[in-house]
Design an enzyme around this catalytic site. Structure first.
Site, PDB file in Angstrom:
ATOM      1  N   TRP A   1       0.835  -1.203   0.000  1.00 36.36           N
ATOM      2  CA  TRP A   1       0.000   0.000   0.000  1.00 36.36           C
ATOM      3  C   TRP A   1       0.870   1.254   0.000  1.00 36.36           C
ATOM      4  O   TRP A   1       0.561   2.237  -0.685  1.00 36.36           O
ATOM      5  CB  TRP A   1      -1.002  -0.015   1.149  1.00 36.36           C
ATOM      6  CG  TRP A   1      -1.987  -1.135   0.978  1.00 36.36           C
ATOM      7  CD1 TRP A   1      -2.124  -2.238   1.765  1.00 36.36           C
ATOM      8  CD2 TRP A   1      -2.932  -1.303  -0.100  1.00 36.36           C
ATOM      9  NE1 TRP A   1      -3.093  -3.067   1.261  1.00 36.36           N
ATOM     10  CE2 TRP A   1      -3.604  -2.527   0.131  1.00 36.36           C
ATOM     11  CE3 TRP A   1      -3.268  -0.544  -1.223  1.00 36.36           C
ATOM     12  CZ2 TRP A   1      -4.601  -3.005  -0.737  1.00 36.36           C
ATOM     13  CZ3 TRP A   1      -4.258  -1.014  -2.084  1.00 36.36           C
ATOM     14  CH2 TRP A   1      -4.910  -2.220  -1.829  1.00 36.36           C
TER      15      TRP A   1
ATOM     16  N   LYS B   1     -12.860  -1.626   7.369  1.00 32.84           N
ATOM     17  CA  LYS B   1     -12.214  -2.548   8.322  1.00 32.84           C
ATOM     18  C   LYS B   1     -12.703  -2.229   9.742  1.00 32.84           C
ATOM     19  O   LYS B   1     -13.536  -2.939  10.272  1.00 32.84           O
ATOM     20  CB  LYS B   1     -10.706  -2.456   8.203  1.00 32.84           C
ATOM     21  CG  LYS B   1     -10.226  -2.828   6.787  1.00 32.84           C
ATOM     22  CD  LYS B   1      -8.764  -2.598   6.638  1.00 32.84           C
ATOM     23  CE  LYS B   1      -8.325  -2.424   5.198  1.00 32.84           C
ATOM     24  NZ  LYS B   1      -8.551  -3.575   4.334  1.00 32.84           N
TER      25      LYS B   1
ATOM     26  N   ASP C   1      -1.651   6.735   6.451  1.00 29.82           N
ATOM     27  CA  ASP C   1      -2.690   5.823   5.999  1.00 29.82           C
ATOM     28  C   ASP C   1      -2.958   4.883   7.180  1.00 29.82           C
ATOM     29  O   ASP C   1      -2.130   4.045   7.521  1.00 29.82           O
ATOM     30  CB  ASP C   1      -2.177   5.042   4.775  1.00 29.82           C
ATOM     31  CG  ASP C   1      -3.161   3.977   4.292  1.00 29.82           C
ATOM     32  OD1 ASP C   1      -4.211   3.806   4.929  1.00 29.82           O
ATOM     33  OD2 ASP C   1      -2.862   3.319   3.262  1.00 29.82           O
TER      34      ASP C   1
HETATM   35  N1  PMP Z   1      -4.155   1.195   2.516  1.00 27.49           N
HETATM   36  C1  PMP Z   1      -4.204   0.111   3.318  1.00 27.49           C
HETATM   37  C2  PMP Z   1      -3.285   0.047   4.494  1.00 27.49           C
HETATM   38  C3  PMP Z   1      -5.108  -0.910   3.053  1.00 27.49           C
HETATM   39  O1  PMP Z   1      -5.164  -1.984   3.840  1.00 27.49           O
HETATM   40  C4  PMP Z   1      -5.968  -0.798   1.942  1.00 27.49           C
HETATM   41  C5  PMP Z   1      -7.014  -1.849   1.607  1.00 27.49           C
HETATM   42  N2  PMP Z   1      -6.836  -3.091   2.050  1.00 27.49           N
HETATM   43  C6  PMP Z   1      -5.854   0.331   1.123  1.00 27.49           C
HETATM   44  C7  PMP Z   1      -4.948   1.309   1.451  1.00 27.49           C
HETATM   45  C8  PMP Z   1      -6.726   0.497  -0.082  1.00 27.49           C
HETATM   46  O2  PMP Z   1      -7.977   0.800   0.358  1.00 27.49           O
HETATM   47  P1  PMP Z   1      -9.232   1.017  -0.609  1.00 27.49           P
HETATM   48  O3  PMP Z   1      -9.585  -0.320  -1.149  1.00 27.49           O
HETATM   49  O4  PMP Z   1     -10.256   1.585   0.320  1.00 27.49           O
HETATM   50  O5  PMP Z   1      -8.829   1.961  -1.659  1.00 27.49           O
END
Ligand code: PMP
Length: 359
Positions: A101, A192, A168
């Site tokens: 991420w 989550k 994030d």
């Molecule tokens: N950042 C983290 C730490 C994540 O765990 C996730 C999704 N698992 C995301 C970003 C991406 O999130 P989204 O699907 O809401 O764009």
């Protein structure tokens, strides 16, 4: 036997939240209308979104400089929206690369300005969090991912850095205490620990962000933080149902005793699972102990060929969502707030039983 839900996200929700959500679909608050049928400009919805903002600030103990936005596009859109707002073409921002991420955030930011790598754990397959950061002299901000959902590592403290920190927190917001006032901007997809897919919380310290001059570029109003603040996140139709799910989940957290109470249960849950894995040599937990995530526990089977029979064993024992991320393989146990400790006890017994079968 009801399933033990270890899904990484969208993930388990408190039963009481699901019950209230489902009744709101038929008749919201005795109004005779479904929540899905009412205007986002109605008093009823404005009350919901205002309450989400207030409760988020209360639970995170944020001071009056903070604004809470309920946006769309997931955490992924924030990877672009942040540099779009704060990083001019010739500016530099620091990023930590601790997993997929973070890597995606870096890729998105590089389209807008210069990215300076403050640290990377790629050398050890992202099994640790490097604490020594290389901060560029004139960097506008540092971006970190507090919990690496896929790799199973977590920042347990906040780096002592003098430039604004943007985090994030998609997979560990509201799960543990931090001094949230140390962050210039916090963002998280709701699916989550906050609610359901469709809403993204963005929490900004407006004072700190004034010190980061906005970039000169032109971009749509919808992606402009200041314009969204002025419009109370209502520049266009927001995901009303997802925002209501956030409110119910925040209220549930408050009823549990807030983050402090939740954190102490989360500590117990994570300790139980790591102990079970460490005590059974069938399993292999590769993340450095000091950086282990309390939300997402990533592990492997020492004997890789046992993986199919382990997954079948889990399935037969009503465990769902234990398969690891496609990029990592192995297994992952997600211990979000709503997962009851009783389910974690059952899970540990199941891990133990599988181990005994192999002896
Ligand atoms: N950042 C983290 C730490 C994540 O765990 C996730 C999704 N698992 C995301 C970003 C991406 O999130 P989204 O699907 O809401 O764009």
């Amino acid at each position: 036997m009801p399933p033990i839900n270890l899904n990484p996200g969208p993930a388990i929700l408190p039963k009481s939240v699901l019950t209230k959500l489902s009744s709101s679909v038929i008749n919201y608050n005795g109004s005779g209308l479904s929540l899905l049928e009412i205007s986002h400009r109605s008093d009823a919805f404005i009350e919901i979104i205002d309450h989400v903002r207030l409760l988020t600030k209360k639970l995170l103990n944020l001071n009056d400089d903070y604004q809470v936005l309920c946006l769309q596009g997931g955490a992924s859109l924030q990877f672009s929206q942040i540099p779009m707002n704060f990083l001019g073409t010739n500016d530099t921002a620091c990023y930590c690369n601790n997993g997929i991420w973070g890597e995606k955030a870096i890729k998105a930011a590089s389209l807008y300005g210069n990215v300076h790598l403050a640290s990377s754990s790629k050398d050890k397959d992202h099994t640790y969090i490097p604490k020594e950061l290389d901060i560029h002299d004139s960097a506008k901000y540092l971006h970190i991912t507090t919990n690496n959902t896929v790799e199973g590592t977590q920042w347990h403290t906040t780096p002592p850095i003098r430039i604004p920190i943007i985090a994030d927190m998609s997979s560990d917001i509201l799960s543990m205490q931090r001094d949230f006032n140390q962050f210039a901007l916090i963002y998280a997809g709701a699916q989550k620990n906050i609610g359901v897919a469709g809403a993204t919380l963005v929490i900004l310290n407006t004072k700190v962000l004034k010190q980061v001059p906005p970039s000169e570029r032109l971009f749509p109003d919808l992606l402009h933080y200041t314009k969204q603040i002025e419009a109370n996140s209502l520049l266009n139709t927001p995901p009303t149902f997802a925002i209501y799910a956030c409110l119910l989940t925040l209220q549930w957290i408050e009823q549990q005793g807030g983050i402090t109470a939740i954190e102490s249960i989360n500590e117990k849950k994570a300790t139980m699972v790591y102990d079970a894995l460490d005590n059974c040599n069938t399993f292999d937990c590769r993340v450095h102990k000091a950086d282990r995530s309390k939300m997402n526990i990533v592990f492997y089977l020492k004997q890789e060929s046992l993986m199919p029979s382990f997954l079948t064993f889990c399935k037969n024992n009503h465990i769902v969502g234990i398969k690891g991320h496609s990029t990592k393989g192995g297994c992952r146990i997600s211990l979000y707030n709503a997962l009851p400790i009783e389910d974690v006890e059952k899970l540990c017994n199941i891990l133990h039983d599988f181990h005994k079968q192999q002896q």
